[in-house]
Design a protein around this motif. Structure first.
Motif, mmCIF file in Angstrom:
data_model
loop_
_atom_site.group_PDB
_atom_site.id
_atom_site.type_symbol
_atom_site.label_atom_id
_atom_site.label_comp_id
_atom_site.label_asym_id
_atom_site.label_seq_id
_atom_site.Cartn_x
_atom_site.Cartn_y
_atom_site.Cartn_z
ATOM 1 N N ASP A 61 9.074 -13.180 -3.157
ATOM 2 C CA ASP A 61 8.022 -12.225 -3.143
ATOM 3 C C ASP A 61 6.453 -12.961 -2.471
ATOM 4 O OD1 ASP A 61 7.211 -13.537 -5.215
ATOM 5 O OD2 ASP A 61 7.290 -12.135 -6.591
ATOM 6 N N ARG A 100 1.274 -1.426 0.348
ATOM 7 C CA ARG A 100 1.747 -2.535 -0.768
ATOM 8 C C ARG A 100 1.704 -1.751 -2.221
ATOM 9 N NH1 ARG A 100 3.627 -6.002 -1.344
ATOM 10 N NH2 ARG A 100 2.575 -7.253 -2.686
ATOM 11 N N SER A 101 0.707 -0.966 -2.412
ATOM 12 C CA SER A 101 0.513 -0.488 -3.827
ATOM 13 C C SER A 101 1.966 0.428 -4.153
ATOM 14 C CB SER A 101 -0.724 0.390 -3.866
ATOM 15 O OG SER A 101 -0.447 0.863 -5.187
ATOM 16 N N ASN A 103 4.765 1.353 -1.822
ATOM 17 C CA ASN A 103 6.094 0.742 -1.180
ATOM 18 C C ASN A 103 6.477 -0.578 -1.539
ATOM 19 O OD1 ASN A 103 4.404 2.560 1.273
ATOM 20 N ND2 ASN A 103 6.267 3.642 0.340
ATOM 21 N N ASN A 104 5.520 -1.429 -1.861
ATOM 22 C CA ASN A 104 5.922 -3.109 -2.140
ATOM 23 C C ASN A 104 6.248 -3.361 -0.786
ATOM 24 O OD1 ASN A 104 5.962 -5.215 -3.701
ATOM 25 N ND2 ASN A 104 7.970 -5.230 -3.961
ATOM 26 N N ASN A 106 6.688 -5.668 2.490
ATOM 27 C CA ASN A 106 6.772 -7.142 2.831
ATOM 28 C C ASN A 106 6.636 -7.696 4.318
ATOM 29 O OD1 ASN A 106 9.121 -6.283 3.415
ATOM 30 N ND2 ASN A 106 10.170 -7.683 1.957
ATOM 31 N N PHE A 132 1.334 -4.789 -5.866
ATOM 32 C CA PHE A 132 2.263 -3.592 -6.096
ATOM 33 C C PHE A 132 1.732 -2.920 -7.224
ATOM 34 C CE2 PHE A 132 6.449 -2.009 -7.956
ATOM 35 C CZ PHE A 132 6.302 -0.976 -7.025
ATOM 36 N N LYS A 133 1.566 -1.343 -7.237
ATOM 37 C CA LYS A 133 1.188 -0.755 -8.295
ATOM 38 C C LYS A 133 -0.106 -0.491 -8.455
ATOM 39 C CE LYS A 133 4.022 -2.151 -11.339
ATOM 40 N NZ LYS A 133 4.639 -2.275 -12.800
ATOM 41 N N LEU A 152 7.403 3.854 -9.860
ATOM 42 C CA LEU A 152 7.259 2.760 -9.095
ATOM 43 C C LEU A 152 8.024 1.484 -9.700
ATOM 44 C CD1 LEU A 152 3.625 2.961 -8.367
ATOM 45 C CD2 LEU A 152 5.302 3.558 -6.864
ATOM 46 N N LEU A 156 12.044 -0.244 -7.353
ATOM 47 C CA LEU A 156 12.415 -1.338 -6.652
ATOM 48 C C LEU A 156 14.034 -1.537 -6.861
ATOM 49 C CD1 LEU A 156 9.491 -3.692 -8.018
ATOM 50 C CD2 LEU A 156 9.638 -2.835 -5.933
#
Length: 312
Positions: A61, A100-101, A103-104, A106, A132-133, A152, A156
Motif C-alpha cells: 500500500d 483517496r478517502s 475509493n482508496n 492507488n 483512506f477514510k 468503507l 476493501l
C-alpha cells in the motif's frame, strides 16, 4: 494546502500528450526524495496497463501509480483492467482527496492537455497525503459517520472480489470433471475484423475461433499464456517478443507465453481451438492499419532478399 507527502514509490508513465506533465510530476516526486520508476512513453492503453500491472505486482500500500494522457481518461481505463488497481482521473485537489478517502485509489491519472503543472503538483500532494477514510469534501471535511466508516471498511474486501474468477474459496476445493457447453454461438471479435469467437468455457477461457482469409491480427498480448490447435486452414504467427515466426496448418499446436507480443496473418479461412491459462483478455500493441502495412511488406522484403542472393 495539502499536507507534506510521505515517502513512497511511484510507477509513472504517459503517452505523448501526457508526457510533459508526467515529467513535471516525476521531477517533483524526486525533488522530495520519493522513489520513482519511470517507464517512459507509449500508447495510452499500453502505459495504463503496464503501470497498473507493476503497481499490482508490488503488492504493497506504499507503491502508487502515476499515469498521464491528453485527458487522463484513457490511461485510467486501461490501468483499471488490472486486478487490485483503483485508478482515478483527478482534475482538482478535491477529486484527489475524495479518491483517496472514499475509493482508496492507488493510481493517479492526470490530464496532460488541460491541467497545469502547478495544479497537478497540488493534486499529487493531496493524493499522497490523504489517508483512506479521512475527512474529505464529500464528507464536508468532517469525520465519516459510523455507518459510512463500516461501509468503507467492508468495501476493501468486497472490491477485491470483483473480477476474481473464483471469489468463493470453497469452490477451489472442488473439481469439475465435466463441463458441457451446448448451443453456443459465434460472435464477432470487434477489435479483430474478420474474426469470430465462440467461448465454450469462461475460466480458464476456452474458445473456438474463426478468421476469414486475408485477416490480420494486429500485434497484441494477453495476461495469460495460451495453447492453440489449428482445426482448419493455415496462418502465420510472428512472435515479436521472441523474434520468431511460425507457419501453422491443420493439426499444428502452438503455445504463446503470457505477455509475448504477437501478430497473425490468415492465408485462408481458418478455424482453431484456443485455451488460455486464465481469463481471456487482450491488449493491442499496434493498430490494424500499421499491422497490415507491416504484413504487406514481408513478401516484398523476401523478394528483395532473393534478388540480392548471388547467382551461379
Amino acid at each position: 494546502m495539502a499536507a507534506e507527502p510521505k515517502p513512497q514509490k511511484f510507477i509513472a508513465g504517459a503517452d505523448d500528450f501526457g508526457c510533459p506533465l508526467k515529467d513535471a510530476l516525476v521531477a517533483y516526486l524526486r525533488s522530495i526524495n520519493i522513489e520513482v520508476e519511470d517507464i517512459g512513453v507509449g500508447p495510452y492503453y499500453s502505459i495504463g496497463e503496464q503501470v497498473g500491472r507493476k503497481v499490482s505486482a508490488a503488492g504493497t500500500d506504499t507503491t502508487f501509480g502515476l499515469v498521464s494522457c491528453g485527458t487522463g481518461a484513457g490511461v485510467q481505463i486501461f490501468a483499471n483492467k488490472i486486478p487490485g488497481i483503483y485508478a482515478v482521473r483527478c482534475l482538482t485537489v478535491d477529486d484527489a482527496k475524495n479518491a483517496r478517502s472514499i475509493n482508496n485509489a492507488n493510481v493517479l491519472a492526470v490530464a496532460g492537455k488541460s491541467t497545469s503543472p502547478e495544479t497537478a503538483i497540488e493534486i499529487l500532494k493531496t493524493f499522497i497525503s490523504t489517508p483512506f477514510k479521512s475527512p474529505c469534501p464529500a464528507s464536508d471535511n468532517k469525520d465519516w459517520d459510523p455507518e459510512i466508516q463500516k461501509f468503507l471498511d467492508n468495501s476493501l474486501s468486497e472490491m477485491a472480489q470483483i473480477g476474481n474468477p473464483n471469489p468463493n474459496p470453497e469452490a477451489q476445493e472442488t473439481c469439475a470433471i465435466c463441463c458441457l457447453a451446448k448451443n453456443r454461438e459465434f460472435v464477432p471479435v470487434e477489435i479483430m475484423p474478420g474474426g469470430m469467437m465462440k467461448i465454450v468455457r469462461e475460466t480458464p477461457t476456452s474458445a473456438i475461433v474463426k478468421f476469414k482469409a486475408g485477416s490480420v491480427e494486429p500485434a497484441h498480448h494477453h495476461t495469460f499464456g495460451h495453447d492453440l490447435v489449428v482445426m482448419k486452414g493455415s496462418k502465420r504467427v510472428w512472435n515479436l517478443t521472441k523474434k520468431e515466426k511460425y507457419d501453422l496448418t491443420v493439426g499444428d499446436f502452438l503455445f504463446t507465453p503470457a505477455g509475448d507480443v504477437h501478430r497473425v496473418k490468415y492465408f485462408e479461412d481458418t478455424e482453431f481451438f484456443i485455451r488460455w491459462d486464465g481469463h481471456w483478455d487482450i491488449f493491442l500493441d499496434e493498430d490494424l492499419h500499421s499491422a497490415k502495412a507491416v504484413v504487406g511488406l514481408y513478401p516484398l522484403l523476401l523478394l528483395m532478399k532473393l534478388m540480392a542472393m548471388p547467382r551461379e
